[in-house]
Design a protein around this motif. Structure first.
Motif, mmCIF file in Angstrom:
data_model
loop_
_atom_site.group_PDB
_atom_site.id
_atom_site.type_symbol
_atom_site.label_atom_id
_atom_site.label_comp_id
_atom_site.label_asym_id
_atom_site.label_seq_id
_atom_site.Cartn_x
_atom_site.Cartn_y
_atom_site.Cartn_z
ATOM 1 N N LEU A 52 -2.101 -1.401 12.578
ATOM 2 C CA LEU A 52 -1.000 -1.657 11.739
ATOM 3 C C LEU A 52 -1.170 -2.317 10.470
ATOM 4 N N GLU A 53 -2.575 -2.829 10.167
ATOM 5 C CA GLU A 53 -3.053 -3.153 8.818
ATOM 6 C C GLU A 53 -2.742 -2.169 7.854
ATOM 7 N N GLU A 54 -3.549 -0.659 8.566
ATOM 8 C CA GLU A 54 -3.424 0.332 7.454
ATOM 9 C C GLU A 54 -2.023 0.921 7.146
ATOM 10 N N VAL A 55 -1.453 0.717 8.296
ATOM 11 C CA VAL A 55 0.230 1.362 8.075
ATOM 12 C C VAL A 55 0.695 0.396 6.944
ATOM 13 N N VAL A 56 0.415 -0.933 6.821
ATOM 14 C CA VAL A 56 1.137 -1.993 5.947
ATOM 15 C C VAL A 56 0.485 -1.492 4.562
ATOM 16 N N LYS A 57 -0.732 -1.306 4.478
ATOM 17 C CA LYS A 57 -1.269 -0.797 2.959
ATOM 18 C C LYS A 57 -0.913 0.581 2.689
ATOM 19 N N ILE A 58 -0.684 1.417 3.531
ATOM 20 C CA ILE A 58 -0.184 2.783 3.082
ATOM 21 C C ILE A 58 1.265 2.484 2.620
ATOM 22 N N ILE A 59 2.333 1.776 3.341
ATOM 23 C CA ILE A 59 3.337 1.369 2.772
ATOM 24 C C ILE A 59 3.461 0.740 1.386
ATOM 25 N N GLU A 60 2.423 -0.197 1.142
ATOM 26 C CA GLU A 60 2.300 -0.865 -0.155
ATOM 27 C C GLU A 60 1.861 0.227 -1.057
ATOM 28 N N ALA A 61 0.850 1.092 -0.883
ATOM 29 C CA ALA A 61 0.445 1.962 -1.703
ATOM 30 C C ALA A 61 1.642 3.216 -2.004
ATOM 31 N N ALA A 62 2.338 3.487 -1.240
ATOM 32 C CA ALA A 62 3.611 4.196 -1.596
ATOM 33 C C ALA A 62 4.506 3.429 -2.403
#
Length: 66
Positions: A52-62
């Motif tokens: 889930l942490e990686e999902v959050v970071k992916i969304i932040e990067a997007a």
């Protein structure tokens, strides 16, 4: 995108690791298919987050690169 697509791909790789970011034509075609046929996606990359942490970071990067 505010920054070059390559920078976005690099940021995604920094989040999940290069192994979990695919940009080859076969992966983009296979994983980037809308099986409902309602839209015709054109993905830049396919990303396989492991948490889930990686999902959050992916969304932040997007959001940063939109």
């Amino acid at each position: 995108m505010n920054i070059a697509p390559n920078q976005f791909i690099d940021d995604l790789c920094a989040v999940v690791g290069e192994t979990y970011v695919r940009t080859d034509d076969d992966s983009l075609t296979y994983y980037g298919t809308d099986w409902t046929r309602f839209i015709d996606p054109d993905p830049l990359a396919i990303v396989f987050p492991g948490s889930l942490e990686e999902v959050v970071k992916i969304i932040e990067a997007a959001r940063h690169h939109q």
